[in-house]
Design a protein around this motif. Sequence first.
Motif, short mmCIF file in Angstrom:
data_model
loop_
_atom_site.label_atom_id
_atom_site.label_comp_id
_atom_site.label_asym_id
_atom_site.label_seq_id
_atom_site.Cartn_x
_atom_site.Cartn_y
_atom_site.Cartn_z
N GLU A 184 15.23 16.80 -2.30
CA GLU A 184 14.60 18.02 -1.82
C GLU A 184 13.09 17.62 -2.10
O GLU A 184 12.08 18.05 -1.49
N ALA A 185 12.83 17.34 -3.39
CA ALA A 185 11.32 17.07 -4.03
C ALA A 185 10.68 16.11 -3.17
O ALA A 185 9.79 16.22 -3.03
N ALA A 186 11.64 14.98 -2.87
CA ALA A 186 11.00 13.88 -1.92
C ALA A 186 10.44 14.41 -0.60
O ALA A 186 9.32 14.01 -0.08
N ILE A 187 11.29 14.96 0.12
CA ILE A 187 10.99 15.53 1.37
C ILE A 187 9.80 16.36 1.22
O ILE A 187 8.60 16.49 2.11
N SER A 188 9.34 17.28 0.30
CA SER A 188 8.40 17.85 0.11
C SER A 188 7.11 17.28 -0.05
O SER A 188 5.99 17.25 0.41
N SER A 189 7.28 16.06 -0.88
CA SER A 189 5.99 14.97 -1.08
C SER A 189 5.80 14.26 -0.18
O SER A 189 4.91 13.29 -0.42
N ILE A 206 3.99 10.63 -1.25
CA ILE A 206 4.66 9.33 -1.32
C ILE A 206 5.01 8.89 0.21
O ILE A 206 5.10 9.62 1.02
N ASP A 207 5.34 7.58 0.26
CA ASP A 207 5.70 7.03 1.59
C ASP A 207 6.96 6.77 1.47
O ASP A 207 7.66 6.62 2.81
N VAL A 208 7.56 6.10 0.34
CA VAL A 208 9.05 5.63 0.55
C VAL A 208 9.59 6.42 -0.68
O VAL A 208 9.25 6.44 -1.89
N TYR A 209 10.81 6.69 -0.58
CA TYR A 209 11.72 7.44 -1.59
C TYR A 209 13.08 6.63 -1.52
O TYR A 209 13.72 6.36 -0.55
N PHE A 210 13.56 5.86 -2.74
CA PHE A 210 14.76 5.34 -2.98
C PHE A 210 15.58 6.26 -3.74
O PHE A 210 15.34 6.51 -4.81
N ILE A 223 5.55 -5.62 -7.59
CA ILE A 223 5.05 -7.12 -7.10
C ILE A 223 4.85 -7.20 -5.76
O ILE A 223 3.92 -8.14 -5.43
N LYS A 224 5.22 -6.41 -4.63
CA LYS A 224 4.89 -6.55 -3.50
C LYS A 224 3.65 -5.65 -2.94
O LYS A 224 3.22 -5.53 -1.81
N GLY A 225 2.99 -5.10 -3.74
CA GLY A 225 1.70 -4.28 -3.61
C GLY A 225 1.88 -2.97 -3.32
O GLY A 225 0.91 -2.41 -2.73
N ALA A 226 2.66 -2.12 -3.75
CA ALA A 226 2.65 -0.69 -3.77
C ALA A 226 1.40 -0.22 -4.37
O ALA A 226 0.95 -0.63 -5.31
N SER A 227 0.84 0.85 -3.59
CA SER A 227 -0.28 1.60 -4.06
C SER A 227 0.12 2.34 -5.54
O SER A 227 -0.88 2.59 -6.41
N ARG A 228 1.27 3.08 -5.77
CA ARG A 228 1.95 3.81 -6.84
C ARG A 228 3.44 3.57 -6.71
O ARG A 228 3.94 3.76 -5.65
N VAL A 229 3.67 3.33 -8.05
CA VAL A 229 5.29 3.53 -8.17
C VAL A 229 5.96 4.42 -9.08
O VAL A 229 4.98 4.56 -10.47
N ILE A 230 6.60 5.43 -8.92
CA ILE A 230 6.85 6.38 -9.69
C ILE A 230 8.45 6.62 -9.99
O ILE A 230 9.21 6.38 -8.90
N GLY A 231 8.77 7.07 -11.01
CA GLY A 231 10.31 6.89 -11.33
C GLY A 231 10.66 8.22 -11.98
O GLY A 231 9.83 8.88 -12.73
N SER A 232 11.85 8.72 -11.87
CA SER A 232 12.54 9.79 -12.68
C SER A 232 13.65 9.07 -13.54
O SER A 232 14.21 8.37 -12.96
N GLY A 242 0.68 -1.22 -0.01
CA GLY A 242 0.06 0.06 0.12
C GLY A 242 0.97 1.30 -0.07
O GLY A 242 0.28 2.48 -0.29
N ASP A 243 2.35 1.27 0.11
CA ASP A 243 2.83 2.45 0.34
C ASP A 243 3.11 2.96 -1.26
O ASP A 243 3.07 2.11 -2.10
N ALA A 244 3.13 4.27 -1.12
CA ALA A 244 3.40 5.00 -2.65
C ALA A 244 5.27 5.12 -2.69
O ALA A 244 5.43 5.50 -1.74
N VAL A 245 5.60 4.65 -3.68
CA VAL A 245 7.18 4.50 -3.72
C VAL A 245 7.75 5.42 -4.94
O VAL A 245 7.24 5.39 -6.24
N PHE A 246 8.53 6.32 -4.70
CA PHE A 246 9.24 7.15 -5.77
C PHE A 246 10.91 6.81 -5.71
O PHE A 246 11.44 6.58 -4.48
N VAL A 247 11.18 6.44 -7.06
CA VAL A 247 12.62 6.11 -7.04
C VAL A 247 13.35 6.99 -8.24
O VAL A 247 12.75 7.34 -9.20
#
Length: 343
Positions: free
Chosen positions: A233-238, A220-224, A172-181, A150-155
């Motif tokens: 900086e963007a991840a901290i804001s989101s 987002i809940d997780v940032y890699f 694969i493990k069930g993220a609610s949303r996966v975002i990449g740059s 259920g976590d939203a993940v940004f990579v």
Amino acid sequence: MSALPASGREWHLVARPHGWPKAEDFALREASVAEPAEGRILVRNLHFSVDPYMRGRMNDVKSYVPPFQLDRPMEGGAVGEVVASNAEGFAVGDHVLHGLGWREYADVPAKHATKVDASLAPLSAYLGVLGMTGLTAYAGLFEVASFKEGDAVFVSGAAGAVGSQVGQMARIKGASRVIGSAGSDEKVKLLVEEYGFDAAFNYKNGPVGEQLQEAAPDGIDVYFDNVGGDHLEAAISSFNVGGRATICGMIAQYNNTEPAPGPKNLALVIGKRLRLQGMLVNDHSALQPQFVQEVAGWLASGELKYNETVVEGIENGYEAFVGMLRGENTGKMIVSLGEKVTR
């Protein structure tokens, strides 16, 4: 057994780079090849890895790994075939993974070599998806970032060797949303169409913070983090409250000659109760058996895909390394020394 060659080529660091590494900082030299001593094996390298962390080892500074020595062969992950053995448990013809890359022939202490099975996966995969790269993604997401369904993940650096695995593992493990740059429109397309990311953006097309907010309107809940700088900086804001960041790499800063400015919004860490944690893959070796078992299953089922950018010939080792720093690779950047593996 066929006679050993008299010599093989190896890459030496001859000057410490200032900023971007230059061709004259390196030299490809001949080195003699001999029968291995007691407890050692001689390996003909088939593939070696070039990785972002190697840039740090070129500086003469104290770090978590010692710097490369000048006028000595550089090191890094490699996979090859045993051509002579003076160690119990290793026979000529075995395939092994070890840490003496950047050379055609490696004289390796047997205790630092691991046998790998070429029937499970292409040998080059043991440098990437089934190797240190894959374990970095796996441990960084599940152990360091405490990912949960259920976590939203940004990579960031999401089309790279580590980032592309992180996003897929989260899906694969069930993220609610996966975002990449990523750094090109082609890579953005790859993330969504091949790797199954829900959204992706080209960080060169506009401010990262604005593009991330658009891609993750619910936060987002997780940032890699593979990049640092404006991405962090963007991840901290989101981040939502209780967000977790795995700080794996800061490739945006590796070639800076001046200190890079830190995120301007670090005060948000307090109110959002964020956790920003650095990681080194060597701290997570206990996960290796579980990692190989689970990831091999995902590869077999087709749930997990990977790409390699293969550069042929040891003479192109420097170009492959600098190309990787510039982001010219999709997936793992590998230098192949023969017996080309294609995917």
